[in-house]
Design a protein around this motif. Sequence first.
Motif, PDB file in Angstrom:
ATOM      1  N   THR A  55      -7.954 -28.917  -2.488  1.00  0.00           N
ATOM      2  CA  THR A  55      -6.900 -29.817  -2.038  1.00  0.00           C
ATOM      3  C   THR A  55      -5.800 -29.812  -3.090  1.00  0.00           C
ATOM      4  OG1 THR A  55      -8.377 -31.285  -0.816  1.00  0.00           O
ATOM      5  CG2 THR A  55      -6.305 -32.226  -1.602  1.00  0.00           C
ATOM      6  N   VAL A  68     -13.600 -27.533  -4.305  1.00  0.00           N
ATOM      7  CA  VAL A  68     -14.940 -26.971  -4.137  1.00  0.00           C
ATOM      8  C   VAL A  68     -15.022 -25.648  -4.891  1.00  0.00           C
ATOM      9  CG1 VAL A  68     -16.662 -26.152  -2.500  1.00  0.00           C
ATOM     10  CG2 VAL A  68     -15.173 -28.076  -1.885  1.00  0.00           C
ATOM     11  N   VAL A 109     -16.203 -26.617   4.865  1.00  0.00           N
ATOM     12  CA  VAL A 109     -17.113 -25.662   4.226  1.00  0.00           C
ATOM     13  C   VAL A 109     -18.417 -25.540   5.009  1.00  0.00           C
ATOM     14  CG1 VAL A 109     -18.455 -25.202   2.131  1.00  0.00           C
ATOM     15  CG2 VAL A 109     -16.093 -26.042   1.958  1.00  0.00           C
ATOM     16  N   ARG A 154     -21.409 -33.419  -6.539  1.00  0.00           N
ATOM     17  CA  ARG A 154     -20.100 -34.040  -6.346  1.00  0.00           C
ATOM     18  C   ARG A 154     -19.872 -35.118  -7.398  1.00  0.00           C
ATOM     19  NH1 ARG A 154     -17.890 -37.847  -1.403  1.00  0.00           N
ATOM     20  NH2 ARG A 154     -19.595 -39.153  -2.184  1.00  0.00           N
ATOM     21  N   HIS A 178      -9.998 -31.755   4.655  1.00  0.00           N
ATOM     22  CA  HIS A 178     -10.631 -31.337   3.392  1.00  0.00           C
ATOM     23  C   HIS A 178     -10.009 -32.119   2.244  1.00  0.00           C
ATOM     24  CE1 HIS A 178     -12.745 -28.433   0.769  1.00  0.00           C
ATOM     25  NE2 HIS A 178     -11.688 -28.542  -0.022  1.00  0.00           N
ATOM     26  N   TYR A 224     -16.450 -19.640   2.160  1.00  0.00           N
ATOM     27  CA  TYR A 224     -16.296 -21.059   1.825  1.00  0.00           C
ATOM     28  C   TYR A 224     -15.816 -21.883   3.020  1.00  0.00           C
ATOM     29  CZ  TYR A 224     -17.074 -19.940  -3.036  1.00  0.00           C
ATOM     30  OH  TYR A 224     -17.655 -19.526  -4.207  1.00  0.00           O
ATOM     31  N   TYR A 225     -15.140 -21.238   3.942  1.00  0.00           N
ATOM     32  CA  TYR A 225     -14.623 -21.916   5.132  1.00  0.00           C
ATOM     33  C   TYR A 225     -14.872 -20.974   6.314  1.00  0.00           C
ATOM     34  CZ  TYR A 225     -10.959 -23.836   8.255  1.00  0.00           C
ATOM     35  OH  TYR A 225     -10.258 -24.359   9.332  1.00  0.00           O
ATOM     36  N   TRP A 263     -19.303 -34.366   2.485  1.00  0.00           N
ATOM     37  CA  TRP A 263     -18.496 -34.079   1.306  1.00  0.00           C
ATOM     38  C   TRP A 263     -17.397 -33.059   1.584  1.00  0.00           C
ATOM     39  CZ3 TRP A 263     -22.851 -33.108  -2.909  1.00  0.00           C
ATOM     40  CH2 TRP A 263     -23.551 -34.312  -3.122  1.00  0.00           C
ATOM     41  N   MET A 264     -17.711 -32.066   2.432  1.00  0.00           N
ATOM     42  CA  MET A 264     -16.772 -30.941   2.645  1.00  0.00           C
ATOM     43  C   MET A 264     -16.965 -30.369   4.041  1.00  0.00           C
ATOM     44  SD  MET A 264     -18.720 -28.475  -0.094  1.00  0.00           S
ATOM     45  CE  MET A 264     -20.507 -28.645  -0.243  1.00  0.00           C
ATOM     46  N   ALA A 320     -11.161 -32.280  -1.450  1.00  0.00           N
ATOM     47  CA  ALA A 320     -12.079 -31.911  -2.529  1.00  0.00           C
ATOM     48  C   ALA A 320     -11.583 -30.640  -3.199  1.00  0.00           C
ATOM     49  CB  ALA A 320     -13.495 -31.689  -2.004  1.00  0.00           C
TER      50      ALA A 320
END
Length: 481
Positions: free
Chosen positions: A288, A270, A144, A158, A266, A362-363, A140-141, A268
């Motif tokens: 995004t 989030v 992340v 999601r 990426h 987050y990243y 999904w990500m 999404a």
Amino acid sequence: MSSTLGVLLKQLDPSLTIAMVERLDHIAQESTSGWNNAGTGHAAYCELNYTPETAEGKINASKAFDINASFEVSTQFWAYLVEQGALPEPQSFINPTPHVSFVWGENNVNYLRKRFEALSNSAQFAGMEYSEDPEVLKQWMPLVMEGRNPNEKVAGTRVSWGTDVNFGALARHMIEYSQRAGNFDLYLGHEVSAIKRQGIDWLVTAKDKHSTTPLELSARFVFLGAGGAALLLLQKSGVDESLGYGGFPVSGQWLVCKNPDIVKQHLAKVYGKAAIGAPPMSVPHLDTRIIDGEHALLFGPFAGFTTKFLKLGSFFDLFASLRPSNLIPMLKVGLTSFDLIKYLITEVLQTRKSRMVALREYYPQAQDHDWSLAFAGQRVQIIKKDPKTGGKLEFGTEVVAAKDGSLAALLGASPGASVAVTAMLQVIEKCFADQLKTSAWQTRIKTMIPSYGQSLTEDAELLKQVRQHSLTTLKIIPPTA
């Protein structure tokens, strides 16, 4: 908001003559600008602040259901305008972008699991996915999950049909359509200086930034859709309904990445959990963004305090809004909002290093050189009288209308533009109540918004029909889905 109201009214009565006054030299350069907001089509799919946990450990999802239904109304109207040729290809203003909620830590995971259970049993959130499997979450990500502690307890939800919306482009498209439709005048570079009663009409006076000749307009109805500055204009009108309202301005900043090698990894929006005391628009999220064809990632927002009501406003805005009627509510809020004040002070004192630390939650593998700091738009939260406390801080939007329906204003912030159609329908219901009772207006409004007057929360079959049509027309999902 203003462009939405203008198009709604012209669809209901094409004979109306409308004028729009804009203080800047271009359309939608303040809060509506794509770079000044998150661009999230707020449908409560991923925004955890819309589903607070009660003291008893239960999820209060009422606000999520309301916001979701309101966003469905917006997409119905946009889909109608696309079909009528009033809006261009949907990709110019809206794009499919999954909405993801992401948390870590046992307590937060337990919360997200309960949230999923509370929402997914309803038709509005049917199809929402939930996982605690790091491999699924990585699909999904990827950014992340890459480099994250494998022993950390994580969870996510999601919704694949989430959206990224360029509200600036949408507003410009609607105004361009209004100009083509006729009986519409646009005055750029004009700042409203006075709004006064003139018999049964309003006299609106505006200063031309490029001329010494003032603009004067006489109107039977006036709408004040000036973002944070709407409060100041409402006060200029002198209507009794303006008394007691104040504003609490909050500024914002984003970390922005335009490195195509990173951006393409990426797709999404989030959203995580907000810090204690944080205002709703400050929930951290990695987004995004697709703005006028340009792809980017935004992280934030990082909040701050300023006395401006607009990004391009004046530092005297807050002081200019002070009135005898709102002093007590504002003082009460200032004396009781300790968590918010503490949060804002912490945010203001942040350094680039501390912002990058927040981003890496987050990243994890984010590199400093890929990210730059950009300023977001201003948001002005509502302060109003409260019989119990003397004053309270409201998060959200509120329509304030004169008793005779001749003037209305929209105050507040998030979820803002995403629920513009619902908010402007409230204006029409308050200010054009007699016209709305006619069969002609009823027929037209139900053509634009098939669910008008019905509950999407209670009617699952109606929801299914309108959602399928809207998402297909706006090319969020393929026609065969």
